[in-house]
Design an enzyme around this catalytic site. Structure first.
Site, short mmCIF file in Angstrom:
data_model
loop_
_atom_site.label_atom_id
_atom_site.label_comp_id
_atom_site.label_asym_id
_atom_site.label_seq_id
_atom_site.Cartn_x
_atom_site.Cartn_y
_atom_site.Cartn_z
N HIS A 49 39.50 21.34 -50.92
CA HIS A 49 38.35 22.06 -50.37
C HIS A 49 38.60 22.44 -48.91
O HIS A 49 38.23 23.54 -48.47
CB HIS A 49 37.10 21.17 -50.50
CG HIS A 49 35.89 21.75 -49.88
ND1 HIS A 49 35.39 21.31 -48.67
CD2 HIS A 49 35.06 22.74 -50.28
CE1 HIS A 49 34.31 21.99 -48.37
NE2 HIS A 49 34.08 22.87 -49.32
N GLU A 52 40.79 25.43 -48.84
CA GLU A 52 40.01 26.62 -49.21
C GLU A 52 39.32 27.21 -47.99
O GLU A 52 39.32 28.42 -47.77
CB GLU A 52 39.00 26.26 -50.29
CG GLU A 52 37.99 27.35 -50.62
CD GLU A 52 36.58 26.83 -50.70
OE1 GLU A 52 35.72 27.30 -49.92
OE2 GLU A 52 36.32 25.93 -51.53
N HIS A 53 38.72 26.35 -47.16
CA HIS A 53 38.08 26.80 -45.93
C HIS A 53 39.09 27.46 -44.99
O HIS A 53 38.82 28.51 -44.40
CB HIS A 53 37.42 25.63 -45.21
CG HIS A 53 36.05 25.30 -45.69
ND1 HIS A 53 34.95 25.29 -44.88
CD2 HIS A 53 35.59 24.97 -46.93
CE1 HIS A 53 33.88 24.96 -45.57
NE2 HIS A 53 34.24 24.75 -46.83
N GLU A 129 28.64 20.50 -43.83
CA GLU A 129 28.45 20.78 -45.26
C GLU A 129 28.18 19.49 -46.03
O GLU A 129 27.36 19.46 -46.95
CB GLU A 129 29.67 21.50 -45.82
CG GLU A 129 29.52 21.94 -47.26
CD GLU A 129 30.75 22.65 -47.81
OE1 GLU A 129 30.75 22.95 -49.02
OE2 GLU A 129 31.70 22.89 -47.04
#
Length: 440
Positions: A49, A52-53, A129
């Site tokens: 993840h 991905e950012h 997040e």
């Protein structure tokens, strides 16, 4: 539907779905066969993840400001998603800008630039997040479900990672992870919408065929199947898990059952069962929980499906004082399905449920973004996937009540049931609920 698939010499698959309409819209994206499951025991949790950012931060050719300015100038929509098993990058926009959009998409995927200052800033973003997800009861409950059913396996950890693991991910980690998993034989590029394949194929091919497969041995989670199934089989009585969500005005209830590894074989039957229970206002749960008693605004049932294992979920929200009554009514409807045999399912329910599933599939083909999601996920999860809508619909039409009844008996067993509740609850409500419910 015009569905075309090509494989480059390096193993990278290309999927093209030209859509015959007058709307100048195109979507494109990359699917990579890597997610949080690949991290287990070998990489820091959350790195899929985190990467991905970082892919959207900058490339070797453009800064993040330049990337976002160019994308926004075309009016494009863009995003990325990391799951337990896959990572997807996609964008959609006016097909008049297809060359520019394609250049940006290829640049993002092929030339990421992991700069230390960007990493530190994005670390903070991911921490925020995490806080958002922690404030969402359904997210917290889903994590708890995974911890219960998938203990000591890759599915027990969060896709986003933990605070500690995110703090410790550095540039070297990201670069190694990218070079290990973002390789052509683990990647699919897909494009859908208003475009001509011949006009874009050469550019795509010339850029992507340069990629080479490395010699890294990537982590696999396929061996976990027997471990997960064995854990599921060990449970011998129903359990309740309580979470105090004091800010909630309603209590969320998730009644769950293990599907084991049966979804791959009996997926259609399980989907029909789900529609019988909660598909539309004529469904069994909608009738009893909303139309007759007014206990809830929404109810839903669905399978959580992963490679090698799945869980069946009935999710309902109740007022705090209605939790016990609501759960009883859900159990009563499950009882009717199990005890009344195949003839307890009406012809109308079968036809309605099958038509709902067909309609859901057809809706995937209206919007190019949905098209790349449908074909991307199917192709990345099944390298031998073949698109045949008529065959799929024909199989649905040949399902019988007996088929649905048999899978219902197999998976909806109370001794395997786990009930998760998030709301304003007192400490003994769990024992009280189990005492009040009748199980065969």
């Amino acid at each position: 539907m015009n569905y075309q698939r090509k494989t480059l010499k390096n193993g990278l698959k290309l999927v093209f779905v030209p859509m015959n309409n007058d709307i100048p819209l195109v979507a494109m994206g990359f699917y990579v066969g890597v997610g949080s499951r690949n991290e287990f025991g070998a990489y820091k949790n959350g790195i899929s993840h985190f990467l991905e950012h970082m892919m959207f931060k900058r490339t070797t050719n453009k800064s993040s400001d330049e990337l976002f300015s160019e994308l926004d100038s075309t009016g494009a929509n863009y995003n990325a998603i990391t799951t337990t098993q896959n990572t997807c990058y996609f964008l959609s926009g006016n097909s008049n800008y297809i060359d520019k959009l394609l250049d940006i998409m290829l640049d993002i995927f092929l030339h990421p630039n992991f700069v230390s200052d960007d990493i530190e800033r994005e670390r903070k973003v991911i921490m925020e997040e995490m806080k958002i997800r922690a404030d969402q009861p359904q997210s917290s409950m889903t994590y708890q479900i995974h911890e219960v059913y998938f203990k000591n396996t890759s599915l027990s950890q969060k896709v986003i990672g933990s605070i500690e693991s995110i703090k410790n991910i550095d540039k070297n980690d990201l670069e190694k992870f990218y070079s290990t998993f973002y390789r052509p034989n683990n990647t699919i590029f897909i494009m859908a919408g208003n475009f001509d394949v011949f006009s874009v194929y050469d550019k795509i091919k010339s850029n992507l065929e340069k990629l080479t497969n490395n010699n890294f041995c990537t982590t696999s989670y396929l061996h976990e199947g027997p471990i997960i199934i064995n854990n599921m089989k060990k449970q011998t009585k129903p359990k309740i898990y309580l979470n105090d969500c004091l800010s909630n005005k309603q209590s969320i209830v998730m009644i769950t059952f293990p599907i084991y590894d049966l979804y791959n074989t009996y997926g259609m039957e399980i989907d029909v069962l789900s529609k019988i229970l909660s598909g539309g206002f004529s469904s069994r749960l909608a009738k009893i929980l909303r139309e007759k008693t007014g206990l809830t605004y929404s109810q839903n049932s669905y399978p959580m499906v992963y490679m090698g294992a799945a869980i069946f979920v009935v999710q309902v929200s109740f007022g705090t004082n209605d939790i016990l009554r609501g759960i009883k009514l859900v159990i009563q409807e499950i009882d009717k399905l199990k005890k009344n045999g195949p003839n307890g399912i009406s012809d109308t329910e079968m036809i309605k449920s099958i038509n709902m599933i067909k309609n859901g599939i057809l809706h995937n083909f209206l919007d190019p973004i949905n098209v790349i999601s449908y074909f991307g996920s199917n192709n990345i999860n099944n390298r031998n996937y073949q698109f045949d809508l008529n065959h799929q619909f024909d199989n649905l039409d040949h399902l019988s009540k007996e088929d649905v009844y048999q899978i219902t008996k197999t998976i909806l067993k109370y001794k395997k049931m786990n009930i998760f509740i998030c709301g304003k609850t007192n400490g003994d409500i769990g024992d009280h609920i189990l005492e009040q419910l009748y199980f065969d």
